[in-house]
Each structure stands twice: as C-alpha cells, then as structure tokens.
Design a protein around this motif. Structure first.
Motif, PDB file in Angstrom:
ATOM      1  N   THR A 144       0.837  -1.212   0.000  1.00 38.56           N
ATOM      2  CA  THR A 144       0.000   0.000   0.000  1.00 38.56           C
ATOM      3  C   THR A 144       0.866   1.255   0.000  1.00 38.56           C
ATOM      4  OG1 THR A 144      -1.702  -1.193   1.252  1.00 38.56           O
ATOM      5  CG2 THR A 144      -1.846   1.202   1.213  1.00 38.56           C
ATOM      6  N   GLY A 145       1.972   1.232   0.759  1.00 37.61           N
ATOM      7  CA  GLY A 145       2.876   2.380   0.769  1.00 37.61           C
ATOM      8  C   GLY A 145       3.488   2.633  -0.593  1.00 37.61           C
ATOM      9  N   ILE A 146       3.820   1.557  -1.313  1.00 33.37           N
ATOM     10  CA  ILE A 146       4.366   1.712  -2.664  1.00 33.37           C
ATOM     11  C   ILE A 146       3.330   2.342  -3.592  1.00 33.37           C
ATOM     12  CG2 ILE A 146       5.229   0.460  -4.682  1.00 33.37           C
ATOM     13  CD1 ILE A 146       6.413  -1.603  -2.738  1.00 33.37           C
ATOM     14  N   ILE A 147       2.076   1.872  -3.483  1.00 33.52           N
ATOM     15  CA  ILE A 147       1.001   2.425  -4.326  1.00 33.52           C
ATOM     16  C   ILE A 147       0.787   3.905  -4.028  1.00 33.52           C
ATOM     17  CG2 ILE A 147      -1.473   2.306  -4.808  1.00 33.52           C
ATOM     18  CD1 ILE A 147      -1.319  -0.709  -4.268  1.00 33.52           C
ATOM     19  N   LEU A 148       0.795   4.267  -2.742  1.00 35.76           N
ATOM     20  CA  LEU A 148       0.626   5.677  -2.372  1.00 35.76           C
ATOM     21  C   LEU A 148       1.778   6.531  -2.904  1.00 35.76           C
ATOM     22  CD1 LEU A 148      -0.635   5.363   1.323  1.00 35.76           C
ATOM     23  CD2 LEU A 148      -1.963   6.075  -0.676  1.00 35.76           C
ATOM     24  N   THR A 149       2.975   5.985  -2.911  1.00 34.16           N
ATOM     25  CA  THR A 149       4.123   6.726  -3.437  1.00 34.16           C
ATOM     26  C   THR A 149       3.999   6.945  -4.936  1.00 34.16           C
ATOM     27  OG1 THR A 149       5.529   5.759  -1.714  1.00 34.16           O
ATOM     28  CG2 THR A 149       6.641   6.764  -3.594  1.00 34.16           C
ATOM     29  N   VAL A 150       3.506   5.929  -5.640  1.00 33.74           N
ATOM     30  CA  VAL A 150       3.269   6.089  -7.078  1.00 33.74           C
ATOM     31  C   VAL A 150       2.236   7.186  -7.324  1.00 33.74           C
ATOM     32  CG1 VAL A 150       2.384   4.954  -9.150  1.00 33.74           C
ATOM     33  CG2 VAL A 150       3.921   3.718  -7.620  1.00 33.74           C
ATOM     34  N   LEU A 151       1.198   7.235  -6.479  1.00 34.41           N
ATOM     35  CA  LEU A 151       0.209   8.302  -6.592  1.00 34.41           C
ATOM     36  C   LEU A 151       0.844   9.673  -6.352  1.00 34.41           C
ATOM     37  CD1 LEU A 151      -2.899   6.748  -4.764  1.00 34.41           C
ATOM     38  CD2 LEU A 151      -2.572   7.077  -7.222  1.00 34.41           C
ATOM     39  N   CYS A 152       1.796   9.722  -5.415  1.00 29.46           N
ATOM     40  CA  CYS A 152       2.501  10.986  -5.145  1.00 29.46           C
ATOM     41  C   CYS A 152       3.291  11.437  -6.367  1.00 29.46           C
ATOM     42  CB  CYS A 152       3.435  10.831  -3.947  1.00 29.46           C
ATOM     43  SG  CYS A 152       2.585  10.721  -2.364  1.00 29.46           S
ATOM     44  N   LEU A 153       3.929  10.497  -7.063  1.00 27.99           N
ATOM     45  CA  LEU A 153       4.674  10.838  -8.282  1.00 27.99           C
ATOM     46  C   LEU A 153       3.734  11.375  -9.362  1.00 27.99           C
ATOM     47  CD1 LEU A 153       7.148   7.809  -8.479  1.00 27.99           C
ATOM     48  CD2 LEU A 153       7.631  10.146  -7.704  1.00 27.99           C
TER      49      LEU A 153
END
Length: 422
Positions: A144-153
């Motif tokens: 989930t943290g990886i997905i949220l980081t992709v959303l941040c990008l």
C-alpha cells in the motif's frame, strides 16, 4: 455569513489546511493497516496473490526507508516551488493576489498527499517489530505504501503542470474576474428579490465603534436576529475593506438601545488586522487594476497585460452598474431590518481611472483602450447619474492625454475605434 462560516473561511485560506487534514488521514490509515496486519491480512493476501506481497523483512525496511527519503525530497522541492511562485506573483503582479494562490486547494491537496504518505510509511516502518528470532513483515502495508508513493509521483507531475498554469497572468486575471463577478451577481440577485425601501434615518441614534482594524464583513444571520428580537432597524455606516479607527460611527439605530445590545451588535461586525478578500467585490477591481498598472512600470513594461486588465474591468463595471447603492438584511416577510452602505459605482470608477491615468497617460494605446471602455459603459448605464460620471471620466482622460502625449498623430487616433492587437 455566520460565525461558523467565518471561522471556516479563515481556516480554509491557510496553506496548511488541506495538508493537515490529509496528514491526519494518512496517520489514521497507518494505524488501521497496523491493526489489519495483526489480523494477518498479509497472510491472506499471500494465498491469493503471493507475487504482490513482500515477505522479506530487510527488503521491506529498505523499500520503506527509500520511499520516505524520496518523498521528503519531493516535498521540499514542491514547497520551494510554491515559495518561488508566491515571490514571482508578488513581484510581477501584486501582493494582493497571494491569498488566492495560497488558498488554491489543488496545491494544498498535493502537498498534503506527500506528507500523509510520508507519515504512513514512517509508522509502517516502525511497526516492523521482532517476534522471537524473526520479524513479522507487514507485506500488504508495504504494498500500500508503494502504491501511495506512485500516486505521489503522479500528483507531482500534475503539480508541475498546474503551477505553470497558475503563474500565467491570464489565468490569474480570469480567476479574480470570475470570483468578483459571482460576488456582484449574488448581490444583484438578492436585491431583485427584495424591496429597496427603508425608513428615514435622519434622526436616528449614532453609536461609535470600539474596535480598530479592517472591516471585512457582517454576521448577517446574527445581526438580523438581534434586530428582529429587539424590534429596531439599524444602518451600518462602515464600508467593507475600510480601515476603521476607534471612535468611528459604526451604525445608526432607529431607537435608543442599551449597552448590552450595543456590544452584541458590535460583535456581529467583523474586523481583522490584515486585508481579507472575503466577500468584498471591491478587491477584485483593486487587484486587476494593480496588475494593470504594475505591468506598465519600467521594470516589467508589459502594456499587453494592461490592455487585458481593462477588458476584464469593463465586464466587471457593467455588472457593478446593476447593483443598488445599499445592501439589506431582510426577514422572511420581506421587511428590511438592516441597511448596509456600499461603495458606489462612481467611486469605484474614479479610483480605477485615476490610477490608470496617472501611470498610463503617456501610452496612447492604453489611453485609447480606456476611452473605448468608457464609451462601452455608456451603452449599459442604468441611470443618468452613471452616465454623468462616465462622461466626466471621458473628459478627464482626454485632458490628460492632450497634456502628456506630444505626437499630434497619436492624439488624432485617441477617439478612433479601438482594435486590439494584443
């Protein structure tokens, strides 16, 4: 406007409003995921999609540490861009436009998404605790943290696009014009539904203000309720945006009122130590004219922007001419209990024209554009007083042009039809 609306407006204009809300949401989401990990949600996901779950503790800690460091750098860079944007807007346009840029919810949401994701990753990293000789790896939380980081990008890419659009003077002018138009149209729509009759105020009782600062609005519902309850009408003497000194006449009351009621009425009058745009349409005229005048300064030298500001001012003046000289607070039966003084059309027109004439009187193109605006307004007048004021401004504009423009051919073109080439 009521107290809750006023409080929310002040809160909403702060650059930390949405970032704070989203950060708290990210923190709460982290605790939720930690709780779900205790229910072995990662073990259930491994059975369904094992390739999506990171079950190696060292790998999970490395990924989370990398994401946290990268997002902090991204946040610092994004905040730096906002500061550069505010500095450029203040230097090139006007410091008055800063509140509108700061309160842009798109910027706040992106920054909040960064901070919320950072907090989420930090607490997930902390939650990786030793269990005897091994670690319990929160694989689903890491995913989930990886997905949220992709959303941040993705949000960062949008942020770059949006911030490049926001700084363009055309978008700034359009935003100010739309906001001001909505404010004026709301007032005009309300006055069409009301009667504009009010009692004679010649012998009413005057009461002085006991505060100082910029007057920016009234708690309409509270003031109307007080007037109905005490069966007295009042006339508010203050203009929105005006700096009020202690001892200034704040309002006139139909009959003598006691000290307690005076204090209650005073509490419905809103003051601030800084200028707030709020519901004051006057700031729209002020901001647009300041941008136009600053564009004519030697340091910026952008007459095209000055011409654009005159176009927007023309449409706003046409809307303003439809507004009555007073605003009213009315009960459900159509009775006007409160009369509020407003800045009149002639005063707004004079302030705008005086500013432009002072700084643009040597530029024949801008002077022609101003004259074209005034002639356009004559076709939309509501009464003879407005026409008289516009004709006075036309006369003063021609006088300044003749005194400051030496080229006779330029002067001969002053009254010709204006064709914009900007």
């Amino acid at each position: 406007m009521n107290r809750l609306t006023d409080f929310f407006y002040h809160l909403r204009t702060k650059i930390a409003f949405f970032p704070t809300l989203i950060s708290v949401t990210g923190l709460a989401f982290a605790f939720l995921m930690i709780y779900l990990e205790q229910l072995n949600i990662s073990a259930s996901l491994i059975k369904v999609a094992p390739s999506l779950v990171i079950d190696d503790t060292d790998t999970a800690k490395t990924i989370l540490s990398t994401l946290i460091g990268g997002l902090i750098s991204l946040t610092v860079f994004s905040f730096s861009m906002v500061m550069v944007l505010l500095n450029q807007a203040s230097s090139n346009f006007s410091p008055r436009v800063l509140p509108g840029i700061i309160s842009d919810e798109k910027h706040q949401i992106v920054l909040g998404l960064y901070i919320g994701t950072i907090l989420y990753n930090i607490f997930i990293l902390i939650s990786i605790e030793p269990t005897e000789n091994s670690y319990q790896t929160p694989g689903f939380s890491v995913l989930t943290g990886i997905i949220l980081t992709v959303l941040c990008l993705a949000a960062f890419i949008y942020f770059i696009h949006h911030i490049s659009q926001t700084i363009q003077v055309g978008n700034i002018l359009l935003k100010i014009k739309r906001r001001t138009t909505i404010e004026i149209e709301n007032i005009v729509e309300q006055q069409e539904e009301k009667t504009l009759s009010f009692s004679e105020t010649t012998h009413w009782h005057a009461y002085e203000i006991t505060k100082s600062g910029y007057f920016y609005g009234i708690l309409n519902a509270d003031l109307l309720k007080l007037c109905i309850k005490n069966e007295t009408k009042i006339l508010v003497q203050l203009f929105k945006g005006q700096f009020i000194l202690d001892g200034t006449i704040a309002f006139l009351a139909e009959k003598p009122i006691d000290k307690k009621l005076i204090e209650e009425i005073m509490d419905t009058l809103l003051f601030s130590h800084e200028e707030l745009v709020g519901e004051n349409y006057m700031y729209g005229f002020r901001q647009i004219s300041e941008i136009g005048v600053k564009a004519m300064s030697p340091g910026i030298n952008d007459p095209g922007t000055a011409l654009n500001t005159i176009d927007y001012l023309t449409t706003l003046f046409i809307d303003l001419m439809k507004k009555a000289e007073f605003e009213y607070l009315t009960d459900n039966h159509g009775t006007n209990w409160v009369q509020i003084k407003c800045v009149k059309f002639p005063e707004v027109l004079f302030n705008v024209m005086a500013t432009y004439r002072q700084y643009c009187k040597h530029d024949i193109t801008v002077m022609r554009k101003l004259l074209y605006m005034l002639k356009t307004l004559t076709a939309h007048v509501i009464n003879s007083n407005q026409l008289k004021e516009i004709e006075t401004e036309i006369e003063q504009l021609r006088k300044d042009a003749k005194l400051n423009i030496e080229n006779k051919r330029d002067l001969s073109k002053l009254d010709s039809e204006f064709i914009s080439w900007s």
